[in-house]
Design a protein around this motif. Structure first.
Motif, short mmCIF file in Angstrom:
data_model
loop_
_atom_site.label_atom_id
_atom_site.label_comp_id
_atom_site.label_asym_id
_atom_site.label_seq_id
_atom_site.Cartn_x
_atom_site.Cartn_y
_atom_site.Cartn_z
N GLY A 99 77.67 70.37 -27.23
CA GLY A 99 76.87 69.95 -26.08
C GLY A 99 76.45 68.50 -26.13
N THR A 100 76.19 68.02 -27.35
CA THR A 100 75.70 66.66 -27.48
C THR A 100 76.09 66.10 -28.85
OG1 THR A 100 73.75 65.24 -27.18
CG2 THR A 100 73.40 67.35 -28.29
N ALA A 101 75.70 64.86 -29.10
CA ALA A 101 76.19 64.16 -30.29
C ALA A 101 75.83 64.85 -31.59
CB ALA A 101 75.63 62.72 -30.28
N SER A 102 74.60 65.33 -31.71
CA SER A 102 74.20 65.94 -32.98
C SER A 102 75.01 67.19 -33.28
CB SER A 102 72.70 66.26 -32.96
OG SER A 102 72.38 67.11 -31.88
N ALA A 117 78.15 65.90 -34.91
CA ALA A 117 77.86 65.47 -36.29
C ALA A 117 77.70 66.67 -37.21
CB ALA A 117 76.60 64.59 -36.30
N ALA A 154 78.81 57.93 -27.85
CA ALA A 154 77.91 58.72 -28.70
C ALA A 154 78.70 59.69 -29.56
CB ALA A 154 76.90 59.47 -27.83
N ALA A 179 78.94 59.90 -33.56
CA ALA A 179 78.46 61.14 -34.16
C ALA A 179 79.51 61.74 -35.09
CB ALA A 179 78.10 62.15 -33.07
#
Lengths: 256, 256, 256, 256
Positions: free
Chosen positions: B187-190, B193, B221, B225
């Motif tokens: 869903g997102t960068a973290s 990572a 991003a 990540a």
């Protein structure tokens, strides 16, 4: 696409701050500062002798980054205020990362002493950055007395547990108008990215870098993670939803 | 400090792969490829006409990155195998991202049809990259029949839920000897990572970038990540522990 | 307020099923059956000798609960089918908990062999309860071939990790029309309650009870947890929300 | 197997406490008290008129349970102290659940005012039960000034988010010698069980019951969940481990 952080009258292009606790040598510290890209390093004043040559302060100075003295090891407002004054005299900086510890085992802050010390140091002309719990009501009080930023923890110092209560950090960000810097508890890169994705202004890491197997490589990881998390926050992530949405819709398919 | 990914006879310095589903224009796609730094882009063969000029394939070609045709929209092994062959003829590549969907709502894979299709395509000389569940036993079977990689999901396609079961992804990484690429659900960068921190070899994102408010910024991003997560994995993170360890120990403090 | 579970033509008022693996004595088993309130206990057929007197089967018989033979220790459809037939002959029951293990270390199911074995056993007239992954597409296939229930895992057998992917369990509940029984991975009472809150029909625990410090007390805990989780599901919980709603609103306060 | 809770000189066999905020009628309250099995109900003093007949206080009285007046709606130590005194006069009880709210939106406590009010009320002879954050250093301070218990939140009032930071609650339990009662944020039964599994002494719920679709059934769920969680805590759960341990070991299998 510049997105600088303004803090205590200074401007930073890096949103990663570094703590030096746990570092094994001055050589490693030099490397870690370089690969992290940080522009601000914090040092425990009760652990350094500012008069001595070849101290950690010289390493920071040589690296050309801002030093942020801190009051680690202080257990009362009285001790912390005194340490802050010694730091200002020795380092000629109004900046102070204010730590007032309430418990020797967990190193969690004592918010009552913290608020008292912050109030006095603001009165004494310091730019105060208090290490605090993730309590948004207290953060508002710290902002009200004139702190330059608040530094809520993600988890206990040195625990590496990551964001234990992201809701509270997000709430602090919504509550105060000063910078919010996530301090303590970050364990790895994705934690730092996730913190930044909450809209937090910066992240401070110490043990996660200094005690990693390869500190300079972890410092680089943190640099990229903070950049990634900040960009993701600004880019506007997709909502999480249980009902999947095809990235390739199933209508309008070519016939087989 | 080079750390290239070898996959199906190719070498990649970027560990971020991109899907095109949900992209709003060719212009955005060009930007997104550039800011992501990706070297591999996947395209649904049932959604493009390889003969047409000005298609998404031309954009990918102009960007100079590898194209990975996929069988999105196929619900049986038969359909998927046929689509793979059409892709090979049209694009002159042995690479195929194999999707055999078992449910129109969730777009989750049908592992029985998937294994059947993978077996046949390996026999037919393809380098098969199957989109699969996070089942390590099935991943071992896919490796056994000769797949070039496995692509387990983090969460349903388009959900943005992130790593729903990191334990299973880590188990797949321990179980097979071929590359493991996290596909779907980021869903997102973290999230990206965190996937890389498990030791996963690469991450593929589509909706998370293409449907973000600002796709090129989210692509950047994701690039950072993935780099951050990989570096953190290699750097050896500190263990998470409930009992805090001071980054600045409380012994040996200067007197106040 | 009766809410019985119908399963394979039988009716149960307890939604807690018990596994015997790890139990230290027949005495403890008797106590655990009593305090758990269970009406169904599963036994590994490859570990008991149905001819012997004083076996675990006698304990279950004396307790007056239904026995559910299982095929634990089988690694192929062939082995599992043969074990099921031996169980039916020995115990005179059409019920079979079908386990086909794909990996000796994790004891995760091999879904390909599982589906093959389930298909054959349904044809042979068994009421088949397969231990499976949390894959809703596979669960639908198992339902389609005529299984009496599906038994997805919460986490690997014996891990005590709890619900690793509640979303997938909820998806299975929405997908199939047969009972869904959470099997494997439950570590403590709250895990069992949380599983039931998803709308799951029953929970099976083994190690969590048999290897607890005090098995009979943990069995009682599981009994109450399953009852609690079922009631909470039926009672319609409040939505989770980030913005708090005062349970005591702040308007209309008495003056001070 | 008795395991009573001693609190402020009283003894409780139920470890579930009830708040009345959000209840829709006196009839429902009577039912909810009955099915919950609670022995202690808290009431906002600023919302009731102790002189009026037919008030919520009469319902509690008729149910034969202990009433715990609270200071909900107070924003300063001054207000809270005054409300506590009014409560003691009206209800003739030394018990006071001390709430001093710091933010109207989140209803989070103001720990500075809370500690001040607690100190004064202990001096005035009250048995003080403060609603507080999950800060163990502050909990130790509240214990030090003589509070009868501490009531840390699991999450904001009315949020139903469940245990946002179980580590902090566990830390409070290890830190203080007085009862720890989880107050606020519980959303459903498994949350209450999980709180008790931390070793917490009791759980207070309000909205989770009063605003559920079927309050009496949810009250029964909470009763069983608290019992289950307490029993699980005392029974000694198995450790969670990534490497599975077979509940039925694979050695010593019967031959097929």
């Amino acid at each position: 696409m510049t997105d600088p952080l303004k803090l205590a009258g200074l401007t930073f292009t890096s949103r990663l701050f570094l703590g030096t606790g746990g570092i094994d040598s001055h050589v490693t510290l030099t490397e870690v500062i370089a690969t992290s890209g940080t522009q601000l390093v914090t040092v425990a004043m009760r652990r350094v002798d500012p008069q001595a040559t070849g101290s950690i302060l010289d390493v920071i100075d040589a690296a050309g980054v801002t030093v942020l003295p801190n009051t680690a090891g202080c257990f009362t407002a009285e001790q912390a205020v005194r340490t802050a004054h010694l730091a200002r005299e020795a380092l000629d900086t109004p900046l102070i990362k204010l730590e007032v510890i309430g418990d020797e085992d967990t190193l969690l802050p004592d918010v009552v002493e913290l608020l008292a010390a912050a109030t006095r140091l603001v009165d004494d002309g310091f730019a105060v950055l208090p290490y605090t719990t993730d309590d948004s009501v207290l953060a508002a009080r710290l902002a009200d007395v004139g702190c330059a930023a608040v530094m809520p923890l993600a988890a206990p110092i040195g625990s590496g547990l990551g964001l234990q209560n992201p809701h509270n950090l997000a709430l602090i960000r919504q509550t105060v108008d000063i910078p919010v810097i996530c301090d303590a508890g970050i364990g790895t890169a994705s934690d730092a990215a996730a913190a930044m994705e909450l809209g937090i202004d910066a992240v401070l890491v110490a043990s996660a870098v200094t005690r990693a197997d390869r500190p300079p490589l972890m410092a680089a990881a943190m640099r990229d993670a903070v950049t990634a998390g900040r960009a993701a926050y600004r880019a506007g992530r997709i909502p999480a939803r249980h009902h999947a949405v095809a990235s390739s819709p199933t209508t309008g398919l070519a016939a087989l």
